[in-house]
Design a protein around this motif. Structure first.
Motif, PDB file in Angstrom:
ATOM      1  N   ALA A   1      42.528  33.309  30.741  1.00  0.00           N
ATOM      2  CA  ALA A   1      43.089  34.499  31.364  1.00  0.00           C
ATOM      3  C   ALA A   1      42.795  35.727  30.518  1.00  0.00           C
ATOM      4  O   ALA A   1      42.983  35.703  29.295  1.00  0.00           O
ATOM      5  CB  ALA A   1      44.595  34.339  31.543  1.00  0.00           C
ATOM      6  N   ALA A   2      42.351  36.774  31.165  1.00  0.00           N
ATOM      7  CA  ALA A   2      42.065  38.030  30.485  1.00  0.00           C
ATOM      8  C   ALA A   2      43.240  38.986  30.648  1.00  0.00           C
ATOM      9  O   ALA A   2      43.862  39.042  31.713  1.00  0.00           O
ATOM     10  CB  ALA A   2      40.807  38.665  31.048  1.00  0.00           C
ATOM     11  N   SER A   3      43.510  39.724  29.600  1.00  0.00           N
ATOM     12  CA  SER A   3      44.564  40.730  29.651  1.00  0.00           C
ATOM     13  C   SER A   3      44.112  41.962  28.884  1.00  0.00           C
ATOM     14  O   SER A   3      43.133  41.932  28.142  1.00  0.00           O
ATOM     15  CB  SER A   3      45.856  40.184  29.044  1.00  0.00           C
ATOM     16  N   GLY A   4      44.845  43.056  29.092  1.00  0.00           N
ATOM     17  CA  GLY A   4      44.495  44.292  28.402  1.00  0.00           C
ATOM     18  C   GLY A   4      44.085  45.351  29.393  1.00  0.00           C
ATOM     19  O   GLY A   4      44.465  45.338  30.554  1.00  0.00           O
ATOM     20  N   SER A   5      43.260  46.263  28.910  1.00  0.00           N
ATOM     21  CA  SER A   5      42.849  47.403  29.720  1.00  0.00           C
ATOM     22  C   SER A   5      41.619  47.004  30.545  1.00  0.00           C
ATOM     23  O   SER A   5      40.487  47.190  30.125  1.00  0.00           O
ATOM     24  CB  SER A   5      42.521  48.586  28.817  1.00  0.00           C
ATOM     25  N   ILE A   6      41.864  46.446  31.719  1.00  0.00           N
ATOM     26  CA  ILE A   6      40.789  45.918  32.549  1.00  0.00           C
ATOM     27  C   ILE A   6      40.653  46.736  33.825  1.00  0.00           C
ATOM     28  O   ILE A   6      41.624  46.894  34.563  1.00  0.00           O
ATOM     29  CB  ILE A   6      41.055  44.442  32.913  1.00  0.00           C
ATOM     30  N   PHE A   7      39.441  47.217  34.065  1.00  0.00           N
ATOM     31  CA  PHE A   7      39.159  47.885  35.338  1.00  0.00           C
ATOM     32  C   PHE A   7      38.671  46.855  36.353  1.00  0.00           C
ATOM     33  O   PHE A   7      39.204  46.754  37.445  1.00  0.00           O
ATOM     34  CB  PHE A   7      38.124  48.981  35.132  1.00  0.00           C
ATOM     35  N   THR A   8      37.678  46.073  35.959  1.00  0.00           N
ATOM     36  CA  THR A   8      37.194  44.976  36.775  1.00  0.00           C
ATOM     37  C   THR A   8      36.399  44.024  35.892  1.00  0.00           C
ATOM     38  O   THR A   8      35.936  44.407  34.824  1.00  0.00           O
ATOM     39  CB  THR A   8      36.326  45.467  37.947  1.00  0.00           C
ATOM     40  N   ILE A   9      36.275  42.791  36.334  1.00  0.00           N
ATOM     41  CA  ILE A   9      35.522  41.786  35.572  1.00  0.00           C
ATOM     42  C   ILE A   9      34.327  41.343  36.393  1.00  0.00           C
ATOM     43  O   ILE A   9      34.465  41.003  37.571  1.00  0.00           O
ATOM     44  CB  ILE A   9      36.396  40.585  35.205  1.00  0.00           C
TER      45      ILE A   9
END
Length: 120
Positions: free
Chosen positions: A23-31
């Motif tokens: 799982a990715a977290s943080g300041s994400i605009f898009t992956i």
């Protein structure tokens, strides 16, 4: 910044199954792309499976038909279902994601790794 957190590794007997998640977290605009790599002792890190933002997938020949990669974009998460595990699948498994933190800022991010051991 983006942080990746993996889970699901462990010890399993040959022929068994394990499921990994990242799982990715943080300041994400898009992956964009998400992938899984592995590194066995004394060997180079190698690609296991990856999926792009359109859902296309590709696999290492050694895991085709046994492993399945998937993703849940709403949770910024990728999964690796591993079936019919073999001793040669033993390695530290890492997830990697290509993520935009803004519409113009793009980076490559790695998880910390999770150990998978296949042994009787």
């Amino acid at each position: 910044q983006v942080q990746l957190m993996e889970s699901g590794g462990g010890l399993v007997q040959p022929g068994g199954s394990l499921s990994l998640s990242c799982a990715a977290s943080g300041s994400i605009f898009t992956i964009n792309a998400m992938g899984w790599y592995r590194q066995a002792p004394g060997k180079q890190r190698e690609l296991v499976a990856q999926t792009n933002s359109g859902g296309a997938t590709n696999y290492a020949d050694s895991v085709k038909g046994r492993f399945t990669i998937s993703r849940l974009n709403a949770k910024n998460t990728t999964y690796l279902q591993m079936n019919s595990l073999k001793p040669e699948d033993t390695a530290v498994y890492y997830c990697k994601m290509y993520a935009y933190t803004t519409p113009f800022a793009f980076g490559e991010y790695w998880g910390q790794g999770t150990q998978v051991t296949v042994s009787s």
